[in-house]
Design a protein around this motif. Sequence first.
Motif, short mmCIF file in Angstrom:
data_model
loop_
_atom_site.label_atom_id
_atom_site.label_comp_id
_atom_site.label_asym_id
_atom_site.label_seq_id
_atom_site.Cartn_x
_atom_site.Cartn_y
_atom_site.Cartn_z
N ALA A 160 42.57 37.14 31.91
CA ALA A 160 41.64 37.91 32.19
C ALA A 160 42.40 39.07 32.72
N ALA A 161 43.35 39.02 33.07
CA ALA A 161 44.55 40.17 33.77
C ALA A 161 44.69 41.08 32.82
N ALA A 162 44.98 41.00 31.54
CA ALA A 162 45.53 41.52 30.72
C ALA A 162 44.93 42.99 30.43
N GLY A 163 45.46 43.92 30.57
CA GLY A 163 45.15 45.38 30.52
C GLY A 163 44.29 45.87 31.73
N GLU A 164 44.40 45.18 32.59
CA GLU A 164 43.63 45.56 34.00
C GLU A 164 44.54 46.19 35.23
N ARG A 165 43.65 46.91 36.04
CA ARG A 165 44.42 47.23 37.12
C ARG A 165 43.79 46.44 38.36
N PHE A 166 44.52 46.13 39.36
CA PHE A 166 44.03 45.11 40.42
C PHE A 166 44.62 45.93 41.69
N ILE A 167 43.67 46.19 42.64
CA ILE A 167 44.12 46.62 44.13
C ILE A 167 44.44 45.23 44.91
N GLY A 168 45.45 45.43 45.50
CA GLY A 168 46.11 44.31 46.37
C GLY A 168 45.88 44.79 47.90
N ALA A 169 44.43 44.39 48.62
CA ALA A 169 44.37 44.90 49.86
C ALA A 169 43.76 43.76 50.80
#
Length: 318
Positions: free
Chosen positions: A223-232
């Motif tokens: 599900a992470a492919a091609g995605e941006r994820f904020i780590g906060a």
Amino acid sequence: MERVLVTGGTGFVAGWCIAGLLDRGYAVRTTVRDGRSPAQPPVETVRADLTSDDGWDAAVADCAYVLHVASPLGLDGRADAGALISPARDGALRVLRAATRSGVRRVVMTSSTAATTPADSRGVADETVWTDPADPNLTPYRRSKLLAERAAWDYAAANGLELTTVLPAAVFGPVRSPANAGSVEVIARLLTGRPPLLPRFGFTIVDVRDLADLHIRAMTDPAAAGERFIGAGEFRWLAEIAATLRTHLGGAARKVPTRPVPDGLVRALARVVPPLRTLTPLLGRDLTFTSAKAQRVLGFTPRPVAETILDCARSLPG
């Protein structure tokens, strides 16, 4: 055993990524800019620099994944745009090209919330936001992170490379080595009484251990492919960080400042104090970065911010 390349292996975030990968049974290779900072066994070290093509094909050879964490910091405000933007953007493209040639399954690239900051300095920002490159308040560091991530997504789209980006907020937490501790310097300075007064700065904070875990989750989850994820995690004003240190560390926090400083004086000092220049755009900014997407899609679980602050402080050399 699958092999993972972690770029910039002597860095703060990369060190925790390496530890997390080893705990999960991966073989790890890392890059260093010179021969003076070799990784410890069982981590393999390859010499490669973001400013040169040399070494990158050897670095990615036989790797299933790449965590591209390395990037110039320039947090003291003295680095100019050229010293930061070219290594960040062109260096990222060097890594991505080598990964493409080697057939790497996925690259997870460390970007920054500097690349997802709205013009409005209040409210909540998520991954749908892109920083405006024309913003006159962008420091060279923030601009370098924005342009590097943009270039990476353009390259991935044009070349069929599977890419995920992780966008950390202010990274605190325990240091594994006193070198290259990045934003942890904020805590270190407070413990020594610097600055003597507290500017009205605020940060959304992420624990480096949680951030490393997010990188690894993003590396393999379909599900992470091609995605941006904020780590906060949580937002805290500098005065609140200082109060946490004083409340829980006793004598070790005796030098931590207690008094605020007017915004106007901070702006005046920033003209002659380089470290303040990169932080002045944050003055009074009540902006929170949300990791709701990472929590929903990848199971990311940020720990309480007080734990992060205190573990960070206790890990610093006395």
